[in-house]
Write a protein that holds these residues in place. Structure first.
Motif, short mmCIF file in Angstrom:
data_model
loop_
_atom_site.label_atom_id
_atom_site.label_comp_id
_atom_site.label_asym_id
_atom_site.label_seq_id
_atom_site.Cartn_x
_atom_site.Cartn_y
_atom_site.Cartn_z
N LEU A 58 0.83 -1.21 0.00
CA LEU A 58 0.00 0.00 0.00
C LEU A 58 0.87 1.25 0.00
O LEU A 58 0.42 2.33 -0.36
N ASN A 78 1.91 0.12 -10.84
CA ASN A 78 0.72 0.32 -10.00
C ASN A 78 -0.38 -0.69 -10.28
O ASN A 78 -1.05 -1.17 -9.38
N ALA A 82 -1.75 -3.55 -7.81
CA ALA A 82 -3.16 -3.61 -7.44
C ALA A 82 -3.70 -5.02 -7.65
O ALA A 82 -4.45 -5.55 -6.82
N ARG A 83 -3.26 -5.66 -8.73
CA ARG A 83 -3.72 -7.03 -9.01
C ARG A 83 -3.19 -7.99 -7.94
O ARG A 83 -3.91 -8.85 -7.45
N ARG A 85 -2.51 -7.25 -4.87
CA ARG A 85 -3.31 -7.04 -3.66
C ARG A 85 -4.64 -7.78 -3.77
O ARG A 85 -5.10 -8.39 -2.80
N ALA A 86 -5.25 -7.71 -4.96
CA ALA A 86 -6.55 -8.35 -5.13
C ALA A 86 -6.45 -9.87 -5.00
O ALA A 86 -7.34 -10.51 -4.47
N PHE A 91 -6.94 -7.49 3.37
CA PHE A 91 -6.67 -6.50 4.42
C PHE A 91 -7.85 -6.36 5.36
O PHE A 91 -9.00 -6.34 4.91
N PHE A 93 -8.58 -3.49 8.49
CA PHE A 93 -8.05 -2.38 9.27
C PHE A 93 -8.82 -2.23 10.57
O PHE A 93 -9.83 -2.89 10.80
N LEU A 114 -13.73 -6.51 -8.06
CA LEU A 114 -12.38 -5.99 -8.30
C LEU A 114 -11.42 -7.11 -8.67
O LEU A 114 -10.42 -6.89 -9.35
N LEU B 286 -10.92 0.57 -1.27
CA LEU B 286 -11.03 0.01 -2.62
C LEU B 286 -9.66 -0.36 -3.17
O LEU B 286 -9.47 -1.40 -3.78
N GLN B 287 -8.68 0.52 -2.91
CA GLN B 287 -7.33 0.25 -3.40
C GLN B 287 -6.72 -0.94 -2.68
O GLN B 287 -6.06 -1.78 -3.29
N ALA B 288 -6.98 -1.04 -1.37
CA ALA B 288 -6.47 -2.19 -0.62
C ALA B 288 -7.11 -3.48 -1.13
O ALA B 288 -6.50 -4.54 -1.11
N GLY B 290 -7.74 -4.02 -4.10
CA GLY B 290 -7.20 -4.35 -5.41
C GLY B 290 -7.68 -3.46 -6.54
O GLY B 290 -7.44 -3.77 -7.70
N ALA B 291 -8.36 -2.34 -6.20
CA ALA B 291 -8.75 -1.41 -7.26
C ALA B 291 -7.50 -0.66 -7.74
O ALA B 291 -6.69 -0.24 -6.93
N THR B 292 -7.37 -0.52 -9.06
CA THR B 292 -6.24 0.24 -9.59
C THR B 292 -6.58 1.73 -9.55
O THR B 292 -7.74 2.10 -9.37
N ARG B 293 -5.55 2.56 -9.78
CA ARG B 293 -5.81 4.00 -9.87
C ARG B 293 -6.76 4.29 -11.01
O ARG B 293 -7.67 5.11 -10.89
N PRO B 378 -3.15 5.06 -1.01
CA PRO B 378 -3.99 4.21 -0.17
C PRO B 378 -3.74 4.46 1.31
O PRO B 378 -4.67 4.54 2.11
#
Lengths: 232, 385
Positions: A58, A78, A82-83, A85-86, A91, A93, A114, B286-288, B290-293, B378
């Motif tokens: 992150l 990036n 992101a992929r 992470r998916a 995660f 928090f 996603l 959303l980014q965590a 796995g959403a891209t920018r 993020p």
């Protein structure tokens, strides 16, 4: 080591510059074994969360590397990060994990979306995941209709959406009472038994005592003292 | 869950803000569509009237300006300064037909109507009129009136009825077939009777001229100018000068609408910026997940685009309705404003264009907030308390 899922090499993170520079991490090296339950403990502001954000890609380090399943993650763009992470990381928090305008099911479906799961398969999978955390009867509840412990369980279900091998938890029980904390912990321990690697940032001595491995982060450095009892 | 469903859920979560932002773009697009439709109606009406006049050249009093040219096309009252001698010398030119008109006003049942003095025999040939009911003027100086079809229907007048013009009872001789132009809304009298009734002995308002050979229009215009000291315009000149006035009015109206759309666009920027701040934490989550920018950027851009799309559809509907109601009052003159047959021309392509335009404007407005949202780190988003 072939059985380590995460390898960290000389990880450094600095914020700001010159006299105002803060060294959040000062060269961290560690390995996380596949299928382990690891707790990261340490005083507030000593770099626990920073480390955890780096492990999940992150945040970017100033120098050093994090390798997940043989892939150096900060060499990824990036989009690939992101992929990753998916697919590989779930995660949870401490606060506000859920999208407030969506129901429990919809929150999980969004994570599935996603990860590229087609819409018609999302509902079934979301139902299964809610069963895993024991909340199938709350499928259509909005986050504000759920207790803190229930919200965190939905967050865990969502983190599991893509069946990631690694779960990164940043004080997920930090604002829960002991009963809710027990709910969440029993879910996590069950997942760990099924083979998930769990990395858990916490302040709590009881939780730390249940961990297989303990990593103490102090002054931006790691101190491996498995028998350590935390005086916070 | 699909991106569009997620966008929709986000849109309606703040219902008040959603509706007010939408109203802004609807009003902007609505006024734009109304003005476009009105402009189109005005333009097609002028073209229709110009065709119905059936003349290549129009002889007007000297120094007549564009306003009088508009009046010829709309049937307003005109100054009558062309004399019978002048008409005679125009008529004496070989190779063309000259038809004089006396344009006046009267009232039936207290409603204003156009009254036109014409030379019966020449005009019916010139205009190619057909009779629907009753008869026509038996001679060039006959007493009596022939009515346009819509006017007759509007006032329930049939051959044999009587109307009152300048204190005289005048018998209705017949009713014309519908022509689609202002003739449908006019009372026709024979020129001599009209001149007598309005005390304009020997005078006419304008003379319509049709030349036998179209390629010699210029030549005949010069011939007329040699014979008489009057203004001569070709139908093309007249149409283009009238259209240019209409065009100026249209552009002005559209500029006003553009300002309204611009204001609405900033409304969207404002709404989306607020949404970006409000959802800072959600963007991080959303980014965590796995959403891209690019994914975050697209979600926000889509959201503002939906404002434009729904606002555009609403605006097109609003504008279409407004145009239907407003056209009779704006695009026609006072004499015809109450009469049916006012035609509003709404081009479906124009409506589609307006909706697309609105969506495009909204997406452009959403660019900056969407970029802002996608640039959030993020960690920063999650740590935000």
């Amino acid at each position: 080591m072939s059985d380590s899922v995460i390898t960290v090499n000389n990880l450094v993170k600095e914020y700001g510059s010159g006299a105002a520079m803060v060294k959040a991490l000062r060269g961290v090296d560690l390995e996380i074994a596949r299928g382990s339950f690891t707790c990261i403990v340490g005083p507030s502001g000593h770099g626990k969360s920073t480390l955890m954000h780096m492990l999940g890609g992150l945040d970017h380090p100033t120098s050093g590397s994090v390798t997940i399943d043989g892939q150096e993650i900060f060499q990824l763009g990036n989009k690939d990060l992101a992929r990753l992470r998916a697919q590989k990381i779930g995660f949870v928090f401490q606060f506000f994990n859920l999208l407030q305008s969506l129901t429990a099911t919809e929150n999980i479906e969004t994570a599935l979306m996603l990860a590229g799961v087609p819409e018609e398969q999302q509902k079934k999978r979301a139902k299964e995941l809610l069963q895993i955390v024991g909340l199938e009867e709350k499928a259509n509840a909005k986050p504000r209709q759920l207790s803190g412990g229930q919200q965190q369980r939905v967050a865990i279900a969502r983190a599991l959406a893509n069946d990631p091998p690694i779960l990164l938890m940043d004080e997920p029980t930090g604002n829960l009472d002991s009963e809710a904390e027990a709910e969440v912990m029993s879910v996590l321990e069950a997942l760990n038994r099924q083979g998930k690697t769990i990395i858990f940032v916490t302040h709590s001595n009881e939780i730390a005592a249940r961990a297989e491995h303990l990593i103490l982060v102090r002054d931006g450095q790691v101190d491996f003292t498995p028998s350590l009892k935390i005086a916070s | 869950m699909t991106p569009s469903k997620l966008v929709f859920k986000n849109l309606v979560r703040r219902r008040g803000r959603f509706i007010f932002t939408l109203l802004g773009i609807m009003i902007g697009m609505g006024s734009f569509v109304t003005f476009m439709a009105l402009g189109g109606s005005l333009k097609s009406q002028i073209e229709r009237e110009s065709a119905a006049l059936g003349a290549n050249l129009v002889v007007t009093p000297k120094g007549s300006c564009a306003y009088e040219q508009v009046s010829i096309l709309t049937g307003e009252q005109l100054p009558t300064t062309i004399t019978g001698d002048e008409v005679a010398s125009i008529s004496s030119i070989e190779g063309m037909t000259a038809i004089p008109y006396l344009a006046e006003r009267s009232a039936i049942d207290n409603r204003p109507v156009s009254v036109m003095g014409v030379l019966p025999e020449e005009t019916i040939k010139f205009k190619n009129w057909k009779l629907d009911q009753g008869g026509y003027f038996p001679a060039d100086d006959s007493e009596g009136a022939v009515l346009g079809s819509i006017l007759a229907e509007q006032f329930g007048l049939l051959p044999g009825a009587e109307i009152r013009i300048r204190g005289s009872q005048i018998k209705v001789l017949g009713v014309l077939e519908e022509t689609g132009g202002k003739d449908d809304l006019t009372v026709f009298l024979s020129l001599p009777q009209a001149q007598r009734l309005y005390d304009q002995e020997g005078l006419v308002s304008y003379v319509a001229v049709r030349v036998d050979r179209l390629d010699e229009v210029e030549l005949y215009a010069n011939k007329i100018k040699e014979k008489v000291s009057l203004g001569v315009v070709s139908d093309k000149q007249m149409r283009s000068s009238v259209l240019s006035i209409v065009g100026t009015v249209n552009i002005t109206l559209q500029l006003i609408a553009a300002v309204a759309i611009l204001a609405a666009a900033f409304g969207i920027v404002n709404t989306m910026m607020t949404a970006t701040y409000e959802r800072k934490r959600e963007i991080g989550i959303l980014q965590a997940m796995g959403a891209t920018r690019t994914g975050v950027f697209r979600l926000f851009l889509l959201e503002s685009g939906v404002y434009g799309l729904i606002g555009g559809i609403g605006g097109a509907a609003l504008g279409g309705v407004a145009a239907v109601f407003a056209t009779p009052y704006i695009s026609q003159n006072a004499a015809t404003s109450f009469v049916k047959g006012a035609q509003v021309s709404i081009d479906p392509l124009m409506l589609l264009g307006a909706i697309l335009f609105s969506t495009l404007v909204a997406m452009i407005a959403g660019l900056y907030p969407a970029i802002k949202a996608s640039k959030l780190s993020p960690v920063e988003a999650i740590s935000y308390e």
